[in-house]
Design an enzyme around this catalytic site. Structure first.
Site, mmCIF file in Angstrom:
data_model
loop_
_atom_site.group_PDB
_atom_site.id
_atom_site.type_symbol
_atom_site.label_atom_id
_atom_site.label_comp_id
_atom_site.label_asym_id
_atom_site.label_seq_id
_atom_site.Cartn_x
_atom_site.Cartn_y
_atom_site.Cartn_z
ATOM 1 N N CYS A 1 -8.128 20.011 15.085
ATOM 2 C CA CYS A 1 -7.859 18.591 14.854
ATOM 3 C C CYS A 1 -6.440 18.300 15.346
ATOM 4 O O CYS A 1 -5.493 18.986 14.966
ATOM 5 C CB CYS A 1 -7.976 18.273 13.365
ATOM 6 S SG CYS A 1 -7.513 16.574 12.942
ATOM 7 N N CYS B 1 -4.132 17.348 12.159
ATOM 8 C CA CYS B 1 -3.702 18.290 11.109
ATOM 9 C C CYS B 1 -3.787 19.761 11.503
ATOM 10 O O CYS B 1 -3.333 20.624 10.760
ATOM 11 C CB CYS B 1 -4.495 18.054 9.833
ATOM 12 S SG CYS B 1 -6.215 18.625 9.888
ATOM 13 N N CYS C 1 -12.735 14.896 10.414
ATOM 14 C CA CYS C 1 -12.122 16.189 10.135
ATOM 15 C C CYS C 1 -12.276 16.467 8.640
ATOM 16 O O CYS C 1 -11.950 15.620 7.802
ATOM 17 C CB CYS C 1 -10.638 16.160 10.521
ATOM 18 S SG CYS C 1 -9.729 17.629 9.982
ATOM 19 N N CYS D 1 -8.368 16.436 6.999
ATOM 20 C CA CYS D 1 -7.543 15.224 6.860
ATOM 21 C C CYS D 1 -8.343 13.931 6.961
ATOM 22 O O CYS D 1 -7.778 12.850 6.836
ATOM 23 C CB CYS D 1 -6.418 15.223 7.882
ATOM 24 S SG CYS D 1 -6.947 14.993 9.599
ATOM 25 N N CYS E 1 -20.493 14.529 19.554
ATOM 26 C CA CYS E 1 -19.847 13.810 20.653
ATOM 27 C C CYS E 1 -18.441 13.455 20.158
ATOM 28 O O CYS E 1 -18.273 12.551 19.347
ATOM 29 C CB CYS E 1 -20.677 12.572 20.974
ATOM 30 S SG CYS E 1 -20.063 11.614 22.344
#
Length: 145
Positions: free
Chosen positions: A54, A57, A103, A106, A128
């Site tokens: 991510c 984070c 995510c 976060c 996607c």
């Protein structure tokens, strides 16, 4: 595929902190559920072996061995790195029903997941994901010390 909602993020920051950390384009996608234009992201055609984290984070989200070419304009994966890597929630924006991918750490927006499209993948799913939501950490070619 069953959407998961109601979980509390492990990484919590104020909107001011997110704005200071992320570029305006990153903020628009990750924190405001925007979408980058198709075929413009840095990882759409990437073939590098590694881990996709991510961008907000640093949590591990996907691995390169689950990335496949869907020709949809965004990086596509058929499975998250582990069961807690992402959260799914219903998204009825844009006049259609989709499943948003967040995510798991976060709760930043990553993209959407689709299934039943006929891709020859083990899960019959296509995560996607916006390139701008990801950071690719290449596999180290050096042996561990």
């Amino acid at each position: 595929m069953k959407p998961v909602v109601g979980a509390t993020p492990r990484v919590v920051k104020s909107e001011q902190e997110w704005r200071a950390q992320l570029s305006p384009d990153e903020y628009a996608v990750l924190r405001q559920a925007g979408t980058e234009r198709p075929f413009t992201g840095e990882y759409t055609d990437a073939k590098t072996t590694g881990v996709y984290e991510c961008r907000a984070c640093g949590a591990e989200l996907f691995r390169s061995d689950t990335k496949f070419e869907s020709h949809c304009g965004w990086p596509s994966f058929y499975d998250p790195a582990d069961s807690d890597a992402v959260l799914l929630r219903e998204d009825r924006a844009m006049g259609m029903k989709r499943i948003e991918v967040l995510c798991g750490s976060c709760h930043s927006h990553l993209g959407h997941v689709f299934e039943g499209e006929g891709y020859p993948t083990p899960t019959d799913q296509r995560y996607c994901i916006n390139s701008i939501s990801l950071k690719l950490v290449p596999e180290s070619s050096e042996p561990p010390a």
